[in-house]
Write a protein that holds these residues in place. Structure first.
Motif, PDB file in Angstrom:
ATOM      1  N   GLU A 501       0.814  -1.212   0.000  1.00  0.00           N
ATOM      2  CA  GLU A 501       0.000   0.000   0.000  1.00  0.00           C
ATOM      3  C   GLU A 501       0.853   1.271   0.000  1.00  0.00           C
ATOM      4  O   GLU A 501       0.430   2.300  -0.500  1.00  0.00           O
ATOM      5  N   ARG A 502       2.058   1.212   0.576  1.00  0.00           N
ATOM      6  CA  ARG A 502       2.871   2.410   0.731  1.00  0.00           C
ATOM      7  C   ARG A 502       4.205   2.242   0.008  1.00  0.00           C
ATOM      8  O   ARG A 502       4.723   1.135  -0.140  1.00  0.00           O
ATOM      9  N   ILE A 503       4.785   3.369  -0.422  1.00  0.00           N
ATOM     10  CA  ILE A 503       6.028   3.324  -1.180  1.00  0.00           C
ATOM     11  C   ILE A 503       7.197   2.832  -0.330  1.00  0.00           C
ATOM     12  O   ILE A 503       8.182   2.305  -0.837  1.00  0.00           O
ATOM     13  N   GLU A 504       7.091   2.949   1.005  1.00  0.00           N
ATOM     14  CA  GLU A 504       8.189   2.483   1.873  1.00  0.00           C
ATOM     15  C   GLU A 504       8.281   0.954   1.905  1.00  0.00           C
ATOM     16  O   GLU A 504       9.306   0.397   2.309  1.00  0.00           O
ATOM     17  N   THR A 505       7.189   0.265   1.522  1.00  0.00           N
ATOM     18  CA  THR A 505       7.187  -1.194   1.545  1.00  0.00           C
ATOM     19  C   THR A 505       8.372  -1.742   0.761  1.00  0.00           C
ATOM     20  O   THR A 505       8.675  -1.275  -0.335  1.00  0.00           O
ATOM     21  N   ASP A 506       9.047  -2.753   1.321  1.00  0.00           N
ATOM     22  CA  ASP A 506      10.338  -3.175   0.794  1.00  0.00           C
ATOM     23  C   ASP A 506      10.439  -4.697   0.790  1.00  0.00           C
ATOM     24  O   ASP A 506      10.000  -5.362   1.741  1.00  0.00           O
ATOM     25  N   HIS A 507      11.019  -5.251  -0.290  1.00  0.00           N
ATOM     26  CA  HIS A 507      11.203  -6.697  -0.407  1.00  0.00           C
ATOM     27  C   HIS A 507      12.641  -6.992  -0.816  1.00  0.00           C
ATOM     28  O   HIS A 507      13.207  -6.283  -1.659  1.00  0.00           O
ATOM     29  N   ASN A 508      13.217  -8.038  -0.245  1.00  0.00           N
ATOM     30  CA  ASN A 508      14.610  -8.383  -0.530  1.00  0.00           C
ATOM     31  C   ASN A 508      14.767  -9.880  -0.719  1.00  0.00           C
ATOM     32  O   ASN A 508      14.017 -10.682  -0.126  1.00  0.00           O
ATOM     33  N   LEU A 509      15.756 -10.254  -1.512  1.00  0.00           N
ATOM     34  CA  LEU A 509      16.093 -11.658  -1.743  1.00  0.00           C
ATOM     35  C   LEU A 509      17.506 -11.910  -1.228  1.00  0.00           C
ATOM     36  O   LEU A 509      18.432 -11.165  -1.561  1.00  0.00           O
ATOM     37  N   PHE A 510      17.665 -12.972  -0.413  1.00  0.00           N
ATOM     38  CA  PHE A 510      18.979 -13.367   0.097  1.00  0.00           C
ATOM     39  C   PHE A 510      19.209 -14.840  -0.222  1.00  0.00           C
ATOM     40  O   PHE A 510      18.263 -15.584  -0.484  1.00  0.00           O
ATOM     41  N   PHE A 518      17.107 -20.042  -0.388  1.00  0.00           N
ATOM     42  CA  PHE A 518      16.771 -18.657  -0.673  1.00  0.00           C
ATOM     43  C   PHE A 518      15.902 -18.118   0.460  1.00  0.00           C
ATOM     44  O   PHE A 518      15.070 -18.850   1.011  1.00  0.00           O
ATOM     45  N   TYR A 519      16.074 -16.846   0.772  1.00  0.00           N
ATOM     46  CA  TYR A 519      15.218 -16.190   1.761  1.00  0.00           C
ATOM     47  C   TYR A 519      14.638 -14.921   1.152  1.00  0.00           C
ATOM     48  O   TYR A 519      15.334 -14.167   0.472  1.00  0.00           O
ATOM     49  N   CYS A 520      13.385 -14.717   1.388  1.00  0.00           N
ATOM     50  CA  CYS A 520      12.710 -13.487   1.005  1.00  0.00           C
ATOM     51  C   CYS A 520      12.299 -12.760   2.280  1.00  0.00           C
ATOM     52  O   CYS A 520      11.705 -13.362   3.181  1.00  0.00           O
ATOM     53  N   THR A 521      12.650 -11.483   2.364  1.00  0.00           N
ATOM     54  CA  THR A 521      12.150 -10.668   3.470  1.00  0.00           C
ATOM     55  C   THR A 521      11.177  -9.641   2.911  1.00  0.00           C
ATOM     56  O   THR A 521      11.437  -9.031   1.869  1.00  0.00           O
ATOM     57  N   THR A 522      10.059  -9.472   3.581  1.00  0.00           N
ATOM     58  CA  THR A 522       9.084  -8.454   3.196  1.00  0.00           C
ATOM     59  C   THR A 522       8.857  -7.518   4.377  1.00  0.00           C
ATOM     60  O   THR A 522       8.813  -7.966   5.523  1.00  0.00           O
ATOM     61  N   GLN A 523       8.766  -6.249   4.085  1.00  0.00           N
ATOM     62  CA  GLN A 523       8.471  -5.253   5.112  1.00  0.00           C
ATOM     63  C   GLN A 523       7.297  -4.415   4.602  1.00  0.00           C
ATOM     64  O   GLN A 523       7.455  -3.600   3.694  1.00  0.00           O
ATOM     65  N   GLU A 524       6.118  -4.671   5.151  1.00  0.00           N
ATOM     66  CA  GLU A 524       4.890  -4.018   4.715  1.00  0.00           C
ATOM     67  C   GLU A 524       4.565  -2.872   5.680  1.00  0.00           C
ATOM     68  O   GLU A 524       4.342  -3.114   6.874  1.00  0.00           O
ATOM     69  N   PHE A 525       4.554  -1.647   5.157  1.00  0.00           N
ATOM     70  CA  PHE A 525       4.303  -0.477   5.986  1.00  0.00           C
ATOM     71  C   PHE A 525       2.817  -0.127   5.983  1.00  0.00           C
ATOM     72  O   PHE A 525       2.188  -0.023   4.934  1.00  0.00           O
ATOM     73  N   GLU A 526       2.259   0.032   7.199  1.00  0.00           N
ATOM     74  CA  GLU A 526       0.891   0.538   7.345  1.00  0.00           C
ATOM     75  C   GLU A 526       0.892   2.056   7.487  1.00  0.00           C
ATOM     76  O   GLU A 526       0.013   2.750   6.989  1.00  0.00           O
ATOM     77  N   THR A 527       1.892   2.577   8.191  1.00  0.00           N
ATOM     78  CA  THR A 527       2.140   4.011   8.333  1.00  0.00           C
ATOM     79  C   THR A 527       3.637   4.202   8.151  1.00  0.00           C
ATOM     80  O   THR A 527       4.390   3.212   8.095  1.00  0.00           O
TER      81      THR A 527
END
Length: 854
Positions: A501-510, A518-527
């Motif tokens: 929903e927000r532009i700060e939301t971030d996804h990474n592959l390690f 493989f690891y995927c990290t997701t950071q979903e911002f509400e605010t």
């Protein structure tokens, strides 16, 4: 006499070559992913037993060789890896035990131990495979066991020249102890016959050999190939302040940093703990971006946008001491959302490329100079990369080159002009500052962008990238495999549903090279300050969608390589095989990290499914029984399962599902027109499965699919929903079916976004009915039922006051006040981590004797 001995010597050498050839051949044909065993950590009824030949046991003359790849990560238990029982009642076993070190033991059961084989600690890791060969000389009454190429031998086993062996891995007729283990690439052979079992099944209990013959049977299997297609969530946590995440390859740990502390997640031990920084961070966190310097053993946190008040913008902390020991104040002046960051090959300076901010897309390269504390703009010659954000970059290779792939932007960099998706690959050389465009493609599917970083395959031929349609607020990540040579690609995983929903939301592959994961990290911002961080895992090598679809088709027999190889060709191949075997490298010892404090593990009563005929269970674990009460759940591949559930849930109180909705729901990343064929094939597979279920008929009318449900069909979810509507009884009708409710939430293990509304409706109907009953059950001193109800409540609402209150009170009555107090402390800690404040009700107020008298 001399000539005869030479011939005998040559024949022995030839046998050893053939033995190596037979046991290594599965590696050349395509490795199986393997079978993981339910171990001593599981209930006895859930432990795995794999019988290699379920009927018509073959008889082996003179010699029997059993070779397989073993992964063993048990340092606590005694357990049985392999058991052989002959038709005379003699039993032999290969067991594992940890006693001041790990050992394999070969035993004549109930009589004597014949071999005690030490195992290096470096081998004892999940997905750390090593070759085991059990060579039984039936004629010479000897046994040889090879572990990672080293042989151990014993004699006087009691062999008589032939054996009709019942071969069982894991739990067997003699022993139920099973270590934490997995096996793959099983070969059973002698001079006359060879059986090869790749162990690459996806589901079910039947085990096929490489010819497609159904020879074996396994109870309670966990087929590892699923871990190479489906992403598995390993960690989730909500943060009420800006946090950042990164992965330390050295110790295989993720760390999440906040302003005052670090949270660690150890991927090998699946453990979480926190530690405070030695000194407070002085950089105001906005995006929480970071990069690790393994050469310095430091993590650099940076913000490219100047803070509203003068403050440091770059800082580093030591990964061992947890001290903040460097600060810089340099910035780039404008925000750079979804830029790329990477080090040069010597880890001297790091670079920043692209990004979005102030209504512009960028294609600048900046190098951060730590000595002068300055972001220095860099110039490159050669091809030009158009301004963009949402691109992916690799780490620098030995030639100091970095790959940059894809993104979204335009040639001018001005957002007012609009944007386009890029599917191009560039090689950026940081040594001579040149850029070369390698290729550009036009994928025939829904537009997508890559996540921040990409992984180069070990053979340097492919790039692995997480991609997703970023313009949808509810979207899905999938792993793509691109050819570096020409850009051809495959989708090589299932989906990870994410909210963007927000532009700060971030996804990474390690990528964890030590465990091939493989690891995927997701950071979903509400605010801007509240976000949810999740970690998902996928075991390498990943499985393509094409392989996934093919694996779910019926098994077919085929000629094996064994039947095709001729004498001369076999000898040539043998030379290569033996050379390969001799070149195998031994793993280096790796130090194990210290374990965190232990937590309380609660006992949960096992849920037993009543195997009714023509029954579908949607609460808890999805399960289906046919008209003969046979469990046919394994027939439902993930996509067929989704189709079945979608139509079923929309058939009871609605009018079914139109074709277009089926396509947009199950294949959201494809054009509706292009899904017609795959939709038709999936529906036909579903019809074939349903032919063995009575009372359920799939109908198609006015471009709408629905189920006609008649008497004889049973669905637990429908039964509970009907009971929830009966509100006139003093005792809610739903409690006549509490055994169904206690199985779990509606399809709780299927995390599809389109199911959320069904799940929410069910929970909103259930909670008002069961909450008022907890006190009544507790007051009646039925503490077990009170615990069961509270467990259901807390599975729906983890911080429900009534649920935790009566859970603790019931635990105090059944297991004592100290046990209840520990559960309260864990609950309070999780409450504070998730909600950012202390739980307001003290333990004494909940669990005092006075509280029971109120």
């Amino acid at each position: 006499m001399i000539k005869k001995s030479k011939v005998l010597m040559l024949s022995k050498r030839a046998y050893k070559l053939v033995l190596l050839f037979v046991l290594l051949l599965p590696a050349m044909k395509g490795m199986g992913q393997g079978l993981q065993f339910g171990s001593n950590d599981s209930l006895m009824s859930k432990r795995t037993s794999y019988q290699v030949f379920k009927e018509d046991l073959p008889t082996f003359h003179d010699r029997l060789v059993i070779g397989f790849d073993l992964s063993l990560w048990d340092n606590q238990h005694l357990g049985y890896i392999l058991n052989l029982t002959d038709d005379k009642g003699n039993s032999y076993s290969l067991s594992a035990i940890y006693d001041q070190g790990s050992f394999l033991n070969f035993n004549i059961d109930s009589r004597s131990n014949k071999l005690n084989i030490p195992l290096a600690n470096a081998l004892l890791k999940r997905r750390k495979w090593f070759k085991v060969i059990v060579d039984l000389d039936l004629k010479g009454d000897k046994v040889g066991i090879s572990v990672n190429g080293k042989w151990y031998r014993a004699n006087e086993l009691g062999f008589t020249g032939k054996i009709k062996a019942k071969i069982t891995f894991g739990k067997n007729e003699h022993y139920s102890d099973v270590p934490n283990m997995a096996i793959k690439n099983l070969v059973v052979s002698n001079d006359d016959k060879t059986y090869t079992f790749p162990l690459n099944e996806w589901a079910g209990n039947d085990v096929f050999n490489s010819d497609g013959d159904n020879l074996g049977y396994v109870d309670n299997p966990a087929w590892l190939i699923n871990e190479s297609y489906y992403w598995k969530q390993k960690f989730v946590h909500i943060f009420n302040e800006v946090a950042g995440i990164n992965f330390n390859e050295k110790n295989e740990q993720f760390f999440i940093f906040k302003s005052d502390s670090l949270m660690f997640y150890d991927v090998e031990r699946d453990a979480v703990w926190s530690k405070p920084f030695k000194n407070k961070l002085e950089v105001p966190l906005h995006l929480g971006k970071s990069i690790i310097n393994p050469k310095e053993n430091k993590c650099y946190l940076y913000e490219v946008l100047r803070a509203s008040q003068p403050a440091p913008s770059i800082a580093s902390f030591n990964l061992d001491s947890l001290n903040w020991d460097y600060y810089g104040k340099s910035t780039i002046m404008e925000q750079r959302h979804h830029h790329n960051i990477f080090y040069d090959k010597d880890f001297n300076n790091f670079y920043l490329f692209g990004g979005y901010g102030s209504f512009k897309y960028y294609n600048n390269f900046f190098e951060y100079d730590k000595v002068t504390d300055n972001w220095q703009k860099q110039s490159f010659t050669g091809d030009v990369i158009n301004p963009r954000f949402f691109s992916a970059s690799s780490a620098a290779d030995q030639n100091n080159a970095v790959y940059i792939f894809g993104g979204y932007g335009n040639q001018s960099g001005n957002q007012v002009v609009g944007g386009m998706h890029y599917y191009d690959l560039y090689r950026v050389n940081l040594a001579n500052h040149t850029i070369k465009k390698l290729w550009e493609i036009k994928p025939d599917e829904e537009a997508f962008v890559p996540a921040n970083n990409l992984i180069v395959s070990k053979d340097k031929q492919f790039l692995y990238v997480l991609c997703y349609p970023h313009e949808r607020p509810k979207t899905s990540l999938r792993l793509y495999k691109f050819s570096i040579k020409d850009g051809s690609y495959q989708v090589v995983s299932g989906t990870i549903p994410v909210v963007s929903e927000r532009i700060e939301t971030d996804h990474n592959l390690f990528y964890n090279a030590k465990q091939d994961v493989f690891y995927c990290t997701t950071q979903e911002f509400e605010t801007p300050s509240r976000s949810t961080i999740k970690i998902f895992a996928l075991t390498a090598p990943p499985v393509s969608q094409a392989e996934f679809a093919a694996a779910h088709q019926p098994k077919s027999k085929s000629f094996t390589l064994y039947r095709v190889l001729g004498g001369a060709s076999a000898l040539i191949l043998l030379g290569g095989v033996v050379a390969f075997f001799l070149r195998r490298k031994k793993a280096d010892d790796e130090s194990a990290p210290a374990a965190p404090e232990e937590s309380i593990v609660e006992e949960v009563s096992e849920v037993v499914v009543d195997n009714k005929a023509n029954a579908v269970y949607l609460l808890g674990e999805f399960t289906v029984f046919d008209k003969n009460k046979r469990d046919i759940t394994y027939l439902f591949s993930p996509k067929i399962k989704q189709l079945f559930i979608l139509i079923l849930l929309n058939s009871r109180e609605k009018n079914g599902v139109v074709s277009k909705k089926i396509s947009t729901t199950l294949w959201p990343d494809k054009d509706v027109v292009k899904t017609k064929n795959i939709r038709g094939v999936t529906i036909n597979h579903l019809r074939n499965i349903l032919s063995d279920i009575e009372g359920l008929e799939l109908a198609f009318l006015n471009d709408t699919y629905s189920f006609i449900i008649t008497e004889g069909f049973y669905c637990d979810y429908f039964v509970v929903r009907d009971a929830l509507k009966q509100t006139n009884n003093v005792e809610p009708a739903v409690f006549n079916h509490f055994d169904l409710v206690s199985r779990g939430g509606l399809l709780q293990h299927i995390l599809e976004i389109w199911l959320d509304d069904f799940k929410q409706d069910y929970e909103e109907a259930l909670m008002p009915v069961i909450l008022p009953v907890i006190k009544k059950v507790y007051d009646a001193q039925d503490y077990k039922k009170a615990l069961e109800i509270s467990r259901v409540v807390l599975s729906i609402d983890p911080f429900n006051d009534i649920g935790i209150k009566f859970k603790l009170k019931a635990l105090r009555r059944t297991k004592g006040i100290e046990h209840a107090r520990k559960i309260y402390e864990e609950f309070s800690a999780e409450y504070e981590k998730s909600l950012g404040e202390e739980y307001p009700v003290p333990f004494e107020k909940i669990c005092s004797n006075k509280s029971d008298q109120r």
